[in-house]
Design an enzyme around this catalytic site. Sequence first.
Site, PDB file in Angstrom:
ATOM      1  N   SER A 153       1.175   6.537  -4.538  1.00  0.00           N
ATOM      2  CA  SER A 153       0.885   5.095  -4.527  1.00  0.00           C
ATOM      3  C   SER A 153      -0.299   4.849  -5.437  1.00  0.00           C
ATOM      4  O   SER A 153      -1.107   5.766  -5.677  1.00  0.00           O
ATOM      5  CB  SER A 153       0.511   4.659  -3.095  1.00  0.00           C
ATOM      6  OG  SER A 153      -0.139   3.398  -3.113  1.00  0.00           O
ATOM      7  N   TYR A 166      -3.744   5.314   5.206  1.00  0.00           N
ATOM      8  CA  TYR A 166      -2.711   5.332   4.161  1.00  0.00           C
ATOM      9  C   TYR A 166      -3.293   5.791   2.818  1.00  0.00           C
ATOM     10  O   TYR A 166      -2.762   6.685   2.157  1.00  0.00           O
ATOM     11  CB  TYR A 166      -2.101   3.934   4.043  1.00  0.00           C
ATOM     12  CG  TYR A 166      -0.983   3.824   3.024  1.00  0.00           C
ATOM     13  CD1 TYR A 166       0.327   4.153   3.358  1.00  0.00           C
ATOM     14  CD2 TYR A 166      -1.233   3.390   1.723  1.00  0.00           C
ATOM     15  CE1 TYR A 166       1.360   4.048   2.430  1.00  0.00           C
ATOM     16  CE2 TYR A 166      -0.216   3.283   0.786  1.00  0.00           C
ATOM     17  CZ  TYR A 166       1.082   3.608   1.149  1.00  0.00           C
ATOM     18  OH  TYR A 166       2.096   3.507   0.222  1.00  0.00           O
TER      19      TYR A 166
HETATM   20  N1  LIG Z   1       6.742  -0.614  -1.410  1.00  0.00           N
HETATM   21  C1  LIG Z   1       5.618  -0.412  -2.060  1.00  0.00           C
HETATM   22  O1  LIG Z   1       5.000  -1.362  -2.574  1.00  0.00           O
HETATM   23  C2  LIG Z   1       5.064   0.966  -2.202  1.00  0.00           C
HETATM   24  C3  LIG Z   1       3.943   1.127  -3.029  1.00  0.00           C
HETATM   25  C4  LIG Z   1       3.402   2.395  -3.198  1.00  0.00           C
HETATM   26  C5  LIG Z   1       3.966   3.476  -2.555  1.00  0.00           C
HETATM   27  N2  LIG Z   1       5.062   3.305  -1.757  1.00  0.00           N
HETATM   28  C6  LIG Z   1       5.610   4.503  -1.114  1.00  0.00           C
HETATM   29  O2  LIG Z   1       7.004   4.579  -1.324  1.00  0.00           O
HETATM   30  C7  LIG Z   1       7.607   5.293  -0.250  1.00  0.00           C
HETATM   31  C8  LIG Z   1       8.794   4.504   0.278  1.00  0.00           C
HETATM   32  O3  LIG Z   1       8.323   3.274   0.824  1.00  0.00           O
HETATM   33  P1  LIG Z   1       9.192   1.944   0.853  1.00  0.00           P
HETATM   34  O4  LIG Z   1       8.356   0.891   0.267  1.00  0.00           O
HETATM   35  O5  LIG Z   1      10.546   2.190   0.326  1.00  0.00           O
HETATM   36  O6  LIG Z   1       9.209   1.687   2.436  1.00  0.00           O
HETATM   37  P2  LIG Z   1      10.407   1.522   3.491  1.00  0.00           P
HETATM   38  O7  LIG Z   1      11.468   0.643   2.951  1.00  0.00           O
HETATM   39  O8  LIG Z   1       9.711   1.167   4.762  1.00  0.00           O
HETATM   40  O9  LIG Z   1      10.987   2.994   3.596  1.00  0.00           O
HETATM   41  C9  LIG Z   1      10.321   4.027   4.251  1.00  0.00           C
HETATM   42  C10 LIG Z   1      11.306   5.147   4.448  1.00  0.00           C
HETATM   43  O10 LIG Z   1      10.625   6.272   5.046  1.00  0.00           O
HETATM   44  C11 LIG Z   1      11.436   6.762   6.082  1.00  0.00           C
HETATM   45  N3  LIG Z   1      10.626   7.471   7.072  1.00  0.00           N
HETATM   46  C12 LIG Z   1       9.561   7.003   7.770  1.00  0.00           C
HETATM   47  N4  LIG Z   1       9.100   7.972   8.591  1.00  0.00           N
HETATM   48  C13 LIG Z   1       9.893   9.057   8.382  1.00  0.00           C
HETATM   49  C14 LIG Z   1       9.915  10.358   8.931  1.00  0.00           C
HETATM   50  N5  LIG Z   1       9.027  10.752   9.850  1.00  0.00           N
HETATM   51  N6  LIG Z   1      10.867  11.217   8.513  1.00  0.00           N
HETATM   52  C15 LIG Z   1      11.782  10.841   7.586  1.00  0.00           C
HETATM   53  N7  LIG Z   1      11.809   9.618   7.034  1.00  0.00           N
HETATM   54  C16 LIG Z   1      10.868   8.744   7.434  1.00  0.00           C
HETATM   55  C17 LIG Z   1      12.122   5.550   6.665  1.00  0.00           C
HETATM   56  O11 LIG Z   1      13.276   5.975   7.387  1.00  0.00           O
HETATM   57  P3  LIG Z   1      13.888   5.134   8.642  1.00  0.00           P
HETATM   58  O12 LIG Z   1      14.237   3.774   8.090  1.00  0.00           O
HETATM   59  O13 LIG Z   1      15.075   5.945   9.054  1.00  0.00           O
HETATM   60  O14 LIG Z   1      12.806   5.042   9.667  1.00  0.00           O
HETATM   61  C18 LIG Z   1      12.456   4.780   5.393  1.00  0.00           C
HETATM   62  O15 LIG Z   1      13.652   5.271   4.834  1.00  0.00           O
HETATM   63  C19 LIG Z   1       6.497   5.546   0.774  1.00  0.00           C
HETATM   64  O16 LIG Z   1       5.980   6.850   0.615  1.00  0.00           O
HETATM   65  C20 LIG Z   1       5.443   4.513   0.395  1.00  0.00           C
HETATM   66  O17 LIG Z   1       4.145   4.915   0.776  1.00  0.00           O
HETATM   67  C21 LIG Z   1       5.612   2.077  -1.561  1.00  0.00           C
END
Ligand SMILES: NC(=O)c1ccc[n+]([C@@H]2O[C@H](COP(=O)([O-])OP(=O)(O)OC[C@H]3O[C@@H](n4cnc5c(N)ncnc54)[C@H](OP(=O)(O)O)[C@@H]3O)[C@@H](O)[C@H]2O)c1
Length: 268
Positions: A153, A166
């Site tokens: 991130s 985080y």
């Molecule tokens: N969106 C942003 O702006 C942003 C920015 C920087 C970094 N990121 C990073 O990108 C990554 C994905 O985030 P996202 O934005 O796509 O969020 P999201 O839509 O909330 O997706 C999170 C994913 O992580 C899975 N997950 C959570 N806990 C888990 C566990 N213990 N074991 C296996 N899977 C798990 C969830 O699965 P379930 O649905 O089955 O619970 C979901 O598929 C994260 O690492 C986040 O920190 C996101």
Amino acid sequence: MPHITLQGQRALVTGANSGIGKAVAIALAEAGAKVVVNYVSSEQRANKVVETIKKNGGDAIAIHADVSKEEQVQQMFKQMIDAWGSIDILVANAGVQRDADFIDMTLQQWQFVMDVNLTGQFLCCREAAREFVRRGVDPKLSCSAGKIICMSSVHEVIPWAGHVNYATSKGGVNMMMQSIAQEMAGKKIRVNSISPGAISTPINTSAWNTPEAESELLKLIPYQRVGKPQDIARAAVWLASDDSDYVTGTSMFVDGGMTLYPGFREGG
Ligand SMILES: NC(=O)c1ccc[n+]([C@@H]2O[C@H](COP(=O)([O-])OP(=O)(O)OC[C@H]3O[C@@H](n4cnc5c(N)ncnc54)[C@H](OP(=O)(O)O)[C@@H]3O)[C@@H](O)[C@H]2O)c1
């Protein structure tokens, strides 16, 4: 430029039933890889991603595992290797937020985020690296023995009040990624991160889903648009491919310039 191909390669994307992970899984499959769609809570959403990939002519399976649990991670890798023989690409993407003011943050909120975001990536990277070392380079598939992409991130470098757990976990991901990359480079294993800025996914809906929230967010983004999961997916396909063969130990910021300190555009 020739279209990137990952034909014959086998990828595992954690947290692939939602947001960024889902887009990465679909894009890797479009580039020709078979994809494991990992999930922890919603099998139904994981099956939908598998269906989408198959409809597009690709191959995928959904595998349940909580990435913070060693036995479950090992079982997931075993299932994948039993099914497809090996793994070529890991995208350690699963991540969570449990936000709180620092003085109110509970140990449970701190620990949960560390367990999923940092320990979860450690466990998945280690299992992938073990298999890459066991198998070595297969020149028919790739000039590298394996590729790891950690989802970090912008908060691996931008401090984030109210999100100490985080931001700390992502700072840890950066040092972990670089240390693994340094250790594994001699084995022809490449390890990189993608550091997204603000991408519209369920993790941060309240930051972009009203015009007021979006306009506040855009003050932080010089490129003047909120990112899409596909912006990250395209970077992941490149980092997984031999087109990036000389790239290891790098964190690729895909953030519309969020890390350019836009507050310094005027004055400073
Ligand atoms: N969106 C942003 O702006 C942003 C920015 C920087 C970094 N990121 C990073 O990108 C990554 C994905 O985030 P996202 O934005 O796509 O969020 P999201 O839509 O909330 O997706 C999170 C994913 O992580 C899975 N997950 C959570 N806990 C888990 C566990 N213990 N074991 C296996 N899977 C798990 C969830 O699965 P379930 O649905 O089955 O619970 C979901 O598929 C994260 O690492 C986040 O920190 C996101």
